[in-house]
Enzyme design. Structure first.
Site, PDB file in Angstrom:
ATOM      1  N   SER A  12      -5.823  -3.801   1.126  1.00 19.35           N
ATOM      2  CA  SER A  12      -6.280  -5.140   1.481  1.00 19.35           C
ATOM      3  C   SER A  12      -5.059  -6.008   1.742  1.00 19.35           C
ATOM      4  CB  SER A  12      -7.103  -5.757   0.343  1.00 19.35           C
ATOM      5  OG  SER A  12      -7.290  -7.136   0.604  1.00 19.35           O
ATOM      6  N   GLU A  13      -4.768  -6.222   3.004  1.00 18.42           N
ATOM      7  CA  GLU A  13      -3.587  -7.006   3.357  1.00 18.42           C
ATOM      8  C   GLU A  13      -3.685  -8.424   2.826  1.00 18.42           C
ATOM      9  OE1 GLU A  13      -5.017  -4.839   5.378  1.00 18.42           O
ATOM     10  OE2 GLU A  13      -3.358  -3.440   5.662  1.00 18.42           O
TER      11      GLU A  13
ATOM     12  N   ASP B 279       1.072  -4.581  13.044  1.00 19.13           N
ATOM     13  CA  ASP B 279      -0.197  -4.933  13.707  1.00 19.13           C
ATOM     14  C   ASP B 279      -1.184  -5.539  12.701  1.00 19.13           C
ATOM     15  OD1 ASP B 279       0.011  -2.780  16.331  1.00 19.13           O
ATOM     16  OD2 ASP B 279       1.088  -2.291  14.504  1.00 19.13           O
TER      17      ASP B 279
ATOM     18  N   PHE C  94       1.832  -1.543   8.744  1.00 21.11           N
ATOM     19  CA  PHE C  94       2.085  -1.663  10.180  1.00 21.11           C
ATOM     20  C   PHE C  94       2.029  -3.149  10.524  1.00 21.11           C
ATOM     21  CE2 PHE C  94       0.834   2.693   9.916  1.00 21.11           C
ATOM     22  CZ  PHE C  94       1.466   3.345  10.962  1.00 21.11           C
TER      23      PHE C  94
ATOM     24  N   GLU D  87       0.834  -1.198   0.000  1.00 22.37           N
ATOM     25  CA  GLU D  87       0.000   0.000   0.000  1.00 22.37           C
ATOM     26  C   GLU D  87       0.870   1.250   0.000  1.00 22.37           C
ATOM     27  OE1 GLU D  87      -2.270  -0.535   3.583  1.00 22.37           O
ATOM     28  OE2 GLU D  87      -3.058  -2.454   2.882  1.00 22.37           O
TER      29      GLU D  87
ATOM     30  N   HIS E   7      -1.242   0.354  16.402  1.00 25.60           N
ATOM     31  CA  HIS E   7      -0.218   0.656  15.398  1.00 25.60           C
ATOM     32  C   HIS E   7       1.179   0.690  16.011  1.00 25.60           C
ATOM     33  CE1 HIS E   7      -3.944   2.147  13.631  1.00 25.60           C
ATOM     34  NE2 HIS E   7      -3.370   2.077  12.437  1.00 25.60           N
TER      35      HIS E   7
ATOM     36  N   ILE F 156      -0.714  -7.503  10.384  1.00 25.14           N
ATOM     37  CA  ILE F 156      -0.473  -8.917  10.083  1.00 25.14           C
ATOM     38  C   ILE F 156      -1.665  -9.755  10.548  1.00 25.14           C
ATOM     39  CG2 ILE F 156       0.834 -10.876  11.021  1.00 25.14           C
ATOM     40  CD1 ILE F 156       3.354  -9.368  10.406  1.00 25.14           C
TER      41      ILE F 156
END
Lengths: 326, 439
Positions: free
Chosen positions: A59-60, A85, A83, A29, A129, A87
């Site tokens: 969209s991870e 987080d 970040f 991103e 974060h 994950i």
């Protein structure tokens, strides 16, 4: 030799590998046109073009899914999760997908990819974060996990991660991005699974990771000057594989073990090191191992409270001194 | 040993053997499938837990037997085997309760305790230290693990040691201090002059103080212990290595070469010595043994430790089963081990163990020397350099021969004079007629 920030070392590491190998692609991103929200990827789009450096939707799951598909079909993707987080949003890919495919396909497929992500606190980003999630990654069989503390290690370990045949989680520390260090010229390739003794000492071994490394080094200087305690400081660098030889060797000389961990206390990486030392070097211990960690708490956004939560230089000094009874 | 009908579940009282994979007289390896049993719950292949020969089958295919019945007997090849007939259940007729509620796996037939070193594996979760260095509390005060080990090694009575650690804990420094006190106070232990006495002796001479690292300390304690407690004796022989040198030259000359012209191997004299020593240990199995305090351990494999000098000390990587390896393999392994030894990268399982050792100082021009046994080994072979020397020929003339002198140090508790001589004679035979040994 050039003086480089940790931030610029990330760019240099990615560029080094993209120049070397046309199969290396980079996605995430805001990493292309914007140069990354932490400005860690400035100029890569211009240098390598939009086919190899791609902005993605927010969209991870899409990012890691695309990276995994690319890796299985022959590319060597570097994927950024902004970040660490986040994950949690795409955890299935880490826990069940690219960590397992080489095994369950009996080696017929491989996932040579790198997930880069900004980890850790100190930047007042609040509970969602700022987390240190190295222990989340470390617990999954099939992943390698590295976390550099210096610009040179960023370049060398990133290169090693890209060249590794297995998925590697590459944890950059967002509070280290501005730090500077001398970085050798030319290609740098390090070895995953090796720790570094950054300061030798005879009274105690302090193991640390990422942001905790400079703090442990500063604490070691204070302990020496103010209390005459001579600490050995080990930058663990790679949690999986873990360089137990260096750590056990050091404990064999100093007979005392401290871990300085930014991840929350329960199931932190230091617990694993303490357990290994208890297994392998019990009769070399001249006192209980001590873990200095962030408490098992959501991280506060307040600067005062965040500073009180994450291990500080003063806390390291205090704990070591008290434990050695000096 | 007896093979028993295993318990295949908590409530299962009997099992039916549906098939035998082996017949009486067949050789059986540990882990090999022996038979299939069927209960009301499962059907399962059962493996042998020990190697040997299947001496007899007492419960045939199709027959049902209660849990614990002796279903077959495996002989270990030494004659000691069977429990007497008949095939009554060894266990009471009622099934024994399974040791754990979750025992869905076959509750196994009694396993013999391993006599050799236990292999590390990912499931070997209880790493009990090999030695116990005494209780963690002495008279209500805690003692750190290191302090306990140091006290046990130095024979210091911890009840007389004052603790200086947190909460009065006895730490390593306290034991070391007590040890230093004991040395100066006790005449029996007054082995050498103290640090202060030595330094006083040289106070007018410039010197550098070198602190002892772990390796130096280990060498110091182990070798003092070895030299003081092992009853050493020494046997020296001259070996004619003319044929060996010729063979080595031929082998090296005919080594296959890669595209850059580099030979695949370059055998050293030491590689031959390792191979020959392993072969000699095979020929004299009684000497292929180590001392284990209240017993002797004899080995089938010849694992040969080879002393490698490294910066700041030495280390003895072990060539495992050297008797079974080709010379080129020994040579390559030795190069790899020595290189990694110099980088201090050897793993403990690469330098621990072994049944004998070799120390070669020939390359320094040393003609002969005697080495200190590295416990628990019972022997060490000290190898001198090759030399040309005039010798008397069979017809009374004089000729020059290539000779090498070796000295074998033996631990008399394990290897007596005649046995040591026999071992050395076997070695000599192999070295002097290397072709015969290789064919």
């Amino acid at each position: 030799m050039a003086e480089l920030t940790y931030r610029d070392a990330v760019t240099r590491g990615i560029a080094q590998e993209m120049k070397r190998d046309p199969d290396v692609v980079f996605l995430g991103e805001d990493i292309a046109a914007a140069g990354g929200v932490f400005k860690t990827t400035v100029g890569l789009l211009e240098e390598f073009g939009p086919l190899r450096v791609r902005d993605t939707p927010i969209s991870e799951q899409a990012i890691l899914g695309a990276a995994m598909g690319a890796a299985m079909t022959g590319l060597k993707p570097i994927a950024e999760i902004m970040f660490s987080d986040f994950i949690a949003v795409c955890f299935n890919y880490l826990a069940n997908e690219f960590s397992k495919h080489r095994y369950i396909s009996n080696g017929q497929t491989k996932c040579p990819l790198v997930v880069r992500t900004a980890n850790g606190g100190g930047a007042r980003f609040g509970a969602q974060h700022s987390q240190s999630v190295e222990n989340w990654c470390m617990m999954i069989p099939g992943l390698k996990v590295v976390a550099p503390s210096s610009p040179t290690d960023v370049v060398g370990l990133l290169a090693a991660s890209v060249r590794d045949p297995d998925p590697v989680i590459f944890l950059e520390h967002k509070s280290l991005y501005p730090i500077k260090g001398e970085v050798p010229d030319g290609e740098i390739v390090d070895t995953i699974g090796t720790a570094k003794i950054l300061r030798s000492g005879r009274d105690a071994t302090i193991t640390a990771l990422a942001l905790m490394v400079p703090r442990a080094l500063e604490a070691a200087e204070k302990l020496k000057e103010e209390h005459g305690i001579d600490c050995e400081v080990i930058d663990v660098r790679s949690l999986v594989p873990l360089d137990t030889q260096t750590i056990l060797g050091s404990v064999g000389r100093t007979h005392r073990l401290f871990t300085v961990e930014e991840n929350p206390r329960l199931c932190g990486w230091g617990a694993e090191i303490v357990s290994i030392v208890a297994d392998e070097a019990f009769y070399d211990l001249d006192g209980p191992p001590v873990r200095i960690t962030t408490p098992h708490l959501p991280l506060p956004a307040s600067d005062v409270l965040e500073d009180a939560t994450i291990p500080s230089v003063d806390r390291i000094v205090d704990r070591v001194k008290r434990s050695l009874n000096a | 040993m007896d093979v028993l009908m295993p318990q295949l579940g908590e409530t299962v009282a009997e099992g039916k053997i549906t098939e035998w994979f082996k017949q009486p007289g067949d050789a059986v390896k540990a882990g090999e499938n022996l038979f299939i049993i069927e209960t009301d719950k499962v059907s399962m292949e059962i493996q042998a837990v020990a190697a040997g020969t299947l001496a007899e089958i007492r419960v045939q295919a199709g027959e049902v037997a209660p849990v614990g019945t002796v279903v077959a007997v495996i002989s270990d090849g030494k004659g000691g085997t069977a429990s007497p007939q008949p095939a009554t259940p060894a266990a009471p007729a009622a099934p024994k309760p399974a040791p754990k509620p979750a025992a869905a796996a076959p509750a196994p037939v009694p396993t013999p305790r391993p006599s050799g070193p236990v292999q590390l594996d990912p499931y070997f979760e209880v790493r009990t230290p090999e030695r116990n260095f005494g209780p963690a509390q002495i008279g209500g005060r805690a003692v750190t693990p290191l302090a306990r080990r140091l006290a046990a090694e130095a024979g210091i009575d911890l009840s007389r040691v004052k603790g200086s650690g947190p909460h009065g804990r006895i730490v390593a420094a306290d034991v070391q201090q007590a040890g230093a006190g004991a040395r100066t106070a006790g005449p029996a232990l007054a082995a050498g002059p103290s640090t202060e006495q030595v330094k006083a002796l040289y106070r007018d001479v410039p010197y550098e103080e070198v602190p002892l690292d772990g390796m130096r300390k280990t060498i110091a304690t182990r070798l003092v212990q070895a030299k003081q407690t092992i009853p050493h004796f020494y046997l020296t022989v001259d070996l004619d290595i003319g044929q060996l040198l010729k063979l080595r030259e031929e082998a090296n000359a005919s080594a296959p070469r890669d595209k850059d012209g580099n030979p695949a191997f370059k055998l050293s004299v030491n590689d031959f010595v390792i191979k020959a020593w392993a072969a000699a240990l095979q020929r004299v199995p009684a000497a292929n043994a180590v001392w284990a305090e209240d017993r002797i351990l004899r080995f089938q494999r010849a694992d040969v430790a080879v002393a490698v000098a490294i910066d700041g000390g030495l280390i003895t990587p072990v060539i495992r089963a050297a008797d079974t390896k080709r010379l080129s393999a020994i040579s390559a392994e030795m190069k790899d081990l020595a290189a990694r030894a110099r980088d201090r990268k050897l793993k403990p399982d690469e330098y621990q163990g072994g049944s004998s050792a070799i120390s070669n100082l020939g390359m320094y021009g040393v003609r002969e020397f005697s080495a200190i046994i590295n416990p628990p080994h019972a022997t060490i072979l000290a190898v001198g350099g090759a030399r040309r020397q005039a010798v008397e020929t069979k017809d009374g003339g004089i000729a020059f021969a290539s000779l090498m002198t070796v000295t074998l140090s033996c631990d008399h508790r394990v290897v007596d004079g005649a046995l040591g001589a026999e071992l050395l004679a076997a070695f000599r035979e192999i070295v002097e007629k290397p072709i015969a040994a290789l064919v």
